[in-house]
Scaffold this active site. Sequence first.
Site, PDB file in Angstrom:
ATOM      1  N   GLU A  78      33.194  -4.028   4.481  1.00  0.00           N
ATOM      2  CA  GLU A  78      32.531  -2.847   5.063  1.00  0.00           C
ATOM      3  C   GLU A  78      33.175  -2.374   6.362  1.00  0.00           C
ATOM      4  OE1 GLU A  78      30.713  -5.324   3.731  1.00  0.00           O
ATOM      5  OE2 GLU A  78      29.517  -4.319   2.187  1.00  0.00           O
TER       6      GLU A  78
ATOM      7  N   HIS B 289      17.802  -8.124   2.983  1.00  0.00           N
ATOM      8  CA  HIS B 289      18.060  -6.979   2.114  1.00  0.00           C
ATOM      9  C   HIS B 289      16.914  -5.979   2.099  1.00  0.00           C
ATOM     10  CE1 HIS B 289      21.017  -9.876   0.706  1.00  0.00           C
ATOM     11  NE2 HIS B 289      21.684  -8.881   0.163  1.00  0.00           N
TER      12      HIS B 289
END
Lengths: 367, 455
Positions: B191, B260
């Site tokens: 990322e 998450h």
Amino acid sequence: MQEVGQQIGKVIGQQTGQQIGKVIRSETGQQTGQETEEGFSKEDRKLLTRDQFLNAYREMLLIRRFEEKVAQLYSMGLVCGFCHLYIGEEAVATGIKMSLRDGDKVITSYRDHGYMLALGVEPRRVMAELTGRVTGCSRGKGGSMHMYSREKNFYGGCGIVGAQVSLGVGLAFANRYRGTEEVAVTCYGDGANNQGQVYESYNLASLHKLPCVFVIENNRYGMGTSVERSSASHNLYKNGEPWGIPGLQVDGMDVAAVYDAARKAIAYCREGKGPYLLEMMTYRYRGHSMSDPARYRTREEVDHVRKTHDPIEHIKRVLMEDDGVEENVLKTIDEEIKAIVNDAAEFAQTSPEPESRELYTDVVLEV
Amino acid sequence: MATEVLMPALSPTMTEGKLVRWVKKEGDNVTAGDVLAEVETDKATMEVEAVDEGTLGRILVQAGQSVPVNTPIAILVAQGEKVPDHIATKPLAPNKTTSENTTQPQRSTSSSIADSLKQGVTESVEKDWGETQEMTVRDALDEALAIELQRDPDVFLMGEEVARYQGAYKVSHGLLQKFGEKRIIDTPITEHGFTGMAVGAAFAGLKPVVEFMTMNFAMQAIDQIVNSAAKTLYMSGGQIGCSIVFRGPNGAASRVAAQHSQCYASWYSHIPGLKVIAPWSSADAKGLLRAAIRDPNPVVFLENEILYGHKFPCPVDEDFILPIGKAKVERVGKDVTFVAFSIAVTIAMEAAEALAKEGIEAEVINLRSLRPLDTETIIQSVRKTNRVVSIEEGWSFAGIGSEIAAQVMEQAFDWLDAPPARVTGADVPMPYAANLEKLALPCAEQVVDAVKKMM
């Protein structure tokens, strides 16, 4: 390559200052034995013409005198904030600039004044940015660490150590996406070299075969921490090997060597072969920033490099010894540079500050 | 002895599966591990394996049918055994032709969004785009991407699994086939690196759309989003712009626990230089993603995994686009204003519906954009209703609701009949256990309670 590695290990180790000149080039790093000038390659002198050397002399001297003036203005409180000078490293930006062609892009760290000047941005605008005036290249909103020139394809001026490396890969990506042959030169220091995103960037650049020349300006200290204390790899130019990125170690104090290496790396990228890594062995004479007392190295170490391996003194010697340039020709250039720098300083002190309404401009572009 | 083979839950948000095809047929002998059938979930097509040995006695769900998780799809009997009569004659599952799942979040009540939409909806001052069709949020996003990719060759999509895999959540389904590998780009799991690369490409004038598999992973890249994308225009005195979209599912999905299930709305909304969008409906998703891609600034586009499979009416007009920075009044009311975004709008609509039965008329504002925030619409509504409740999944401390409360007090203090109330996620990392997760998320009952306290 193995021998080189061992040699460099020695240099970066305890004997640093004394040895900087000897080793610095992977291909032709033989010792010259001169007392006054250590380690500069005789071969490299032939790489540039007299005029090219003269131009390089002018560019490098401009950067040095400019930076000295910045230090002066800083001490007077006219330049503020974090300010990182390029003194000692002038050959790197200058040699790279000589190897570029129109459309090639460049990005570097916060140590960016030298690149702005080398790429041809008006010294007045760079100095006015440093004093925070509206006539500065970022209209006074960026300062020392955040300088850009869309016109010269210079993308900063990045204040976050290492962030410019993946941004530079993005510039290369844009070149490739558009199908041009332009390259992106991505510069960072030996300190940034330890950031994780550098290796993410190596991987991405190599995966996509992007035209990106990674340039590590190894001035041997990331702020106050020497390379051997911060990096388990002492041959930074080899760090791209796992990703198939060829690397070259270059005497970053020798503008001809920088030019030659950058030219080769750029040609490699232009041919679509993927990224290339250059480790420029260089040295900064000043502290990391203006507030750095530089107690992590000795006065003698700095003086030794200045006396024996200074990039500007080297060109001067080449011009006078090999090309028969008279000293008064160089003196004239010195005077011209002095005038340019004084003019820039004057301009930077007399220009107005940005108007208050500038506070709220350039935050977002209107749709 | 006959055992039932059930429609398995193959992803955290799957509530229904479509039987794509049977690999075994009635009468076939199977051993544990044999593939019985292929099932399409909300994310991918998966294989259903036998867990026992025996004979496939009867198939209860035919290929092409969709049934809820845990519905028996077949009967397995011991080899040589007959299918018991009561099962052999049982009617097959009713044929349901929709291939898209119609998942409802566990915490939602039975009233569907479509029903809520029919109640008291006005289109406020928004342009009437005419004819609509029912469409999932996922398809709306996919269409928006396809249209903008078609329209502008500088637009490209990159992220993990966006190309060959067709999108981890199938948002980019079909785009690789349409636009090729040059423009639909699979990245490694990196990322920080690929976000920096995309921002650099945007500096050079391209218009990247960066998909984060979920916004949780964008934290690895937040320096590039904040320090590079958001600030460079300012630092360069207007020279270097950054037209880029960072998008992906944000907030809680279902049962995926603390790392998450976080809402980043207030994080990004804090940053000058960024625009932040959080769509709720399919129309929001399509109209605003198109606007985000065209915007010359960096835009953070916060989607919601649970909403991906929900259907809403969406204008069919090929020019349909929505302005960034405009909220939408989803339901008109006079007694209290609900301000919500993303899936919290569903909660607000449910609460409004429940209160309507008690004679309390709530006005529901779907923010759509968080930065810039449409305070005008909020303030106008509060001056009418004199009460305001903000609803969000994120944490209360320094949340979007805090900003709304502050704005209302600064601009409509004298109109308020009660202090602004915030209904938010619980101030804890998201727990895994089903009961605790439910407690950690805001619900319509909490909104109703908040309203009753202020009436």
